[in-house]
Motif scaffolding. Sequence first.
Motif, PDB file in Angstrom:
ATOM      1  N   TYR A 129       0.816  -1.206   0.000  1.00 40.23           N
ATOM      2  CA  TYR A 129       0.000   0.000   0.000  1.00 40.23           C
ATOM      3  C   TYR A 129       0.856   1.265   0.000  1.00 40.23           C
ATOM      4  O   TYR A 129       0.354   2.364  -0.177  1.00 40.23           O
ATOM      5  N   GLY A 130       2.162   1.123   0.244  1.00 36.16           N
ATOM      6  CA  GLY A 130       3.029   2.284   0.407  1.00 36.16           C
ATOM      7  C   GLY A 130       3.235   2.586   1.879  1.00 36.16           C
ATOM      8  O   GLY A 130       2.895   1.795   2.764  1.00 36.16           O
ATOM      9  N   LEU A 166       5.833  -3.663  -5.411  1.00 36.05           N
ATOM     10  CA  LEU A 166       4.940  -2.877  -6.254  1.00 36.05           C
ATOM     11  C   LEU A 166       3.978  -2.097  -5.363  1.00 36.05           C
ATOM     12  O   LEU A 166       3.201  -2.688  -4.620  1.00 36.05           O
ATOM     13  N   GLU A 167       4.041  -0.772  -5.419  1.00 35.71           N
ATOM     14  CA  GLU A 167       3.222   0.072  -4.556  1.00 35.71           C
ATOM     15  C   GLU A 167       1.922   0.486  -5.245  1.00 35.71           C
ATOM     16  O   GLU A 167       1.955   1.097  -6.318  1.00 35.71           O
ATOM     17  N   PHE A 168       0.808   0.138  -4.616  1.00 37.62           N
ATOM     18  CA  PHE A 168      -0.500   0.602  -5.064  1.00 37.62           C
ATOM     19  C   PHE A 168      -1.367   0.858  -3.838  1.00 37.62           C
ATOM     20  O   PHE A 168      -1.536  -0.026  -3.001  1.00 37.62           O
ATOM     21  N   PRO A 169      -1.937   2.043  -3.719  1.00 37.02           N
ATOM     22  CA  PRO A 169      -2.842   2.292  -2.590  1.00 37.02           C
ATOM     23  C   PRO A 169      -4.176   1.595  -2.812  1.00 37.02           C
ATOM     24  O   PRO A 169      -4.464   1.118  -3.918  1.00 37.02           O
ATOM     25  N   THR A 170      -4.956   1.502  -1.758  1.00 41.14           N
ATOM     26  CA  THR A 170      -6.337   1.065  -1.937  1.00 41.14           C
ATOM     27  C   THR A 170      -7.112   2.238  -2.526  1.00 41.14           C
ATOM     28  O   THR A 170      -6.546   3.292  -2.796  1.00 41.14           O
ATOM     29  N   GLU A 204      -2.219  -1.720  11.043  1.00 39.48           N
ATOM     30  CA  GLU A 204      -3.203  -1.598   9.971  1.00 39.48           C
ATOM     31  C   GLU A 204      -2.492  -1.751   8.632  1.00 39.48           C
ATOM     32  O   GLU A 204      -1.266  -1.687   8.563  1.00 39.48           O
ATOM     33  N   GLY A 205      -3.279  -1.935   7.605  1.00 36.78           N
ATOM     34  CA  GLY A 205      -2.764  -1.864   6.243  1.00 36.78           C
ATOM     35  C   GLY A 205      -3.027  -0.463   5.729  1.00 36.78           C
ATOM     36  O   GLY A 205      -2.284   0.478   5.969  1.00 36.78           O
ATOM     37  N   MET A 206      -4.136  -0.305   5.018  1.00 36.57           N
ATOM     38  CA  MET A 206      -4.598   1.012   4.572  1.00 36.57           C
ATOM     39  C   MET A 206      -6.101   1.016   4.821  1.00 36.57           C
ATOM     40  O   MET A 206      -6.888   0.660   3.948  1.00 36.57           O
ATOM     41  N   PRO A 207      -6.521   1.415   6.025  1.00 35.68           N
ATOM     42  CA  PRO A 207      -7.885   1.173   6.489  1.00 35.68           C
ATOM     43  C   PRO A 207      -8.980   1.765   5.603  1.00 35.68           C
ATOM     44  O   PRO A 207      -8.939   2.957   5.263  1.00 35.68           O
ATOM     45  N   ASN A 208      -9.959   0.930   5.255  1.00 37.69           N
ATOM     46  CA  ASN A 208     -11.101   1.402   4.473  1.00 37.69           C
ATOM     47  C   ASN A 208     -11.868   2.483   5.222  1.00 37.69           C
ATOM     48  O   ASN A 208     -12.408   3.412   4.617  1.00 37.69           O
ATOM     49  N   VAL A 209     -11.933   2.355   6.560  1.00 45.56           N
ATOM     50  CA  VAL A 209     -12.708   3.319   7.333  1.00 45.56           C
ATOM     51  C   VAL A 209     -12.127   4.726   7.186  1.00 45.56           C
ATOM     52  O   VAL A 209     -12.874   5.716   7.129  1.00 45.56           O
ATOM     53  N   ALA A 233      -0.070   2.074   6.079  1.00 48.89           N
ATOM     54  CA  ALA A 233      -0.057   3.142   5.072  1.00 48.89           C
ATOM     55  C   ALA A 233      -0.999   4.278   5.451  1.00 48.89           C
ATOM     56  O   ALA A 233      -1.439   5.043   4.584  1.00 48.89           O
ATOM     57  N   THR A 234      -1.281   4.410   6.754  1.00 50.87           N
ATOM     58  CA  THR A 234      -2.187   5.465   7.204  1.00 50.87           C
ATOM     59  C   THR A 234      -1.693   6.847   6.804  1.00 50.87           C
ATOM     60  O   THR A 234      -2.482   7.716   6.421  1.00 50.87           O
TER      61      THR A 234
END
Length: 383
Positions: free
Chosen positions: A176-177, A195-199, A294-299, A317-318
Motif C-alpha cells: 500500500y506504500g 509494487l506500490e499501489f494504494p487502496t 493496519e494496512g490502509m484502512p477502508n474506514v 499506510a495510514t
Amino acid sequence: MRVLLLTDGIFPFVIGGMQKHSYYLSKYLPQNDVKLTLVHCVNEGEVVPSEQEVISKIGYDKEGLNNIKVITLTFPVSKFRFPGHYLWNSWLYSKEVFNNVKNDLEKYDFVYAKGFTAWKLMSAKKRGLACPPIGVKFHGLNMFQKAANIRAKLEHLMFRPFVRFNMFNSDFNFSYGGKITDIIAEVGVPRSQILEFPTGIEANWFNDSSTVKEIRTFLFIGRYERLKGVEELNIAIKNLMGDYEFNFLFVGPIPEEKKIRSSKVKYLGKIMDETALRQIYKQADIVVCPSYSEGMPNVIMEGIAQSLAVIATDVGATREMVSKENGWLLGDVSVSSIQKALINAIELNVVELDEKKRKSFDKAQQFLWTTNAEKIVALLKTL
C-alpha cells in the motif's frame, strides 16, 4: 491481458478489509480490458453462490461482463481451535486453489495472490512447475507490526516464517506504500520487487458538503479486536466525560461489557448497507482509528471521502491518507496520545476544523478506483 486473482473471499460474501480490496480488484480489472479469473471462497458449511450470483453482487458494465470467470470454493473450518489452526486451514485452502487452477496456468500472464492463497502454488513452482509471475499481497503485514499484548506477539511470531516463505517465493510483493513498503524491505524483499499501489474508493462515496457539527462528533467503525485500540480509546473517552461536550458514535459489533454507559456515546451496531453507512459518516466530524497495526484502512478512506477529519495511529499506510493538514497522526496507541488528539479536535475552532475536513475531501480524490485500476493494469502489462 489474462490475470488469475486468488483471494480468501470477497465482499459481501466474506467481511474484512482484504475482502473489500479483493472485491474492488474483481470489479475494476475486468472493466480495464483484463480477462480475469476470480478464485474466492465462502466459509465451510455456508451456501455456495452460483457464478451468476457472484457476478451480480460485484456489478459490471457490459465490457466487464465479458472479461470475468468465477471459481467459488469453501474455506475449511477446524472442528477444534488449536494454536495455528488458521495457518493449517490456509494451507489446506491453498491446496484446493492449486488443484482448481494447476491445469490452466499457461493461460495466464500474471497471478495476483492474496495472503496465503498461492502457498501451494509457490511450493510447486519452487520445485520446477512452470508458472506465470506471481505477485503476493499480505495487506497490513500485522505480524511484523507492533503487537497489542503478549498473546498477539506470540501469534505474530508463529505467522512470520510462513509469511516469509510466501513473500520470498513470489516474484513480486504488493504494498500500500508508507510503512508497509518499509516492512516488506526490512523482511528482505528487494525494493525492485515491491509494487506500490494504494487502496481506493468509489465515486459514490464522495461528499463535499459536510459541515462542522454543533457538538463535536467522533466516529469509530470496526469490530472489537485488541489491535484496534478500543480499550485505550474507551479510557480516553471516559477521562473527558466531565470536562468536555462531545458525541461519540460506534459502529460495529462491540461487546456489551466494553460499552460506555453515557448519553454522549451511542452504539449503532453492525451496519452492512453502504447507503446507511454513508449516512452515519455524515453525522460525524472526525473518524477515529487508534489501531496498533493496519494496512490502509477502508474506514479512513471512506471517512476522508465523506469530508471527515481523522485521528489515527501512524501505522501501515495510514500516513498516505492522513497528515496534520487533515487530522492528527498518533505516535503510539496510548491513552494520553488519544486523549490529547480528542481534546485538540474538540477545542479546534470551527474554521480550522472545516479546513481539515475540506483537505480530507481533496486528499480522497487521489484514490478513485477507476484511476487506480488503470495504473495497476498498466504496470502488470510491463511485468
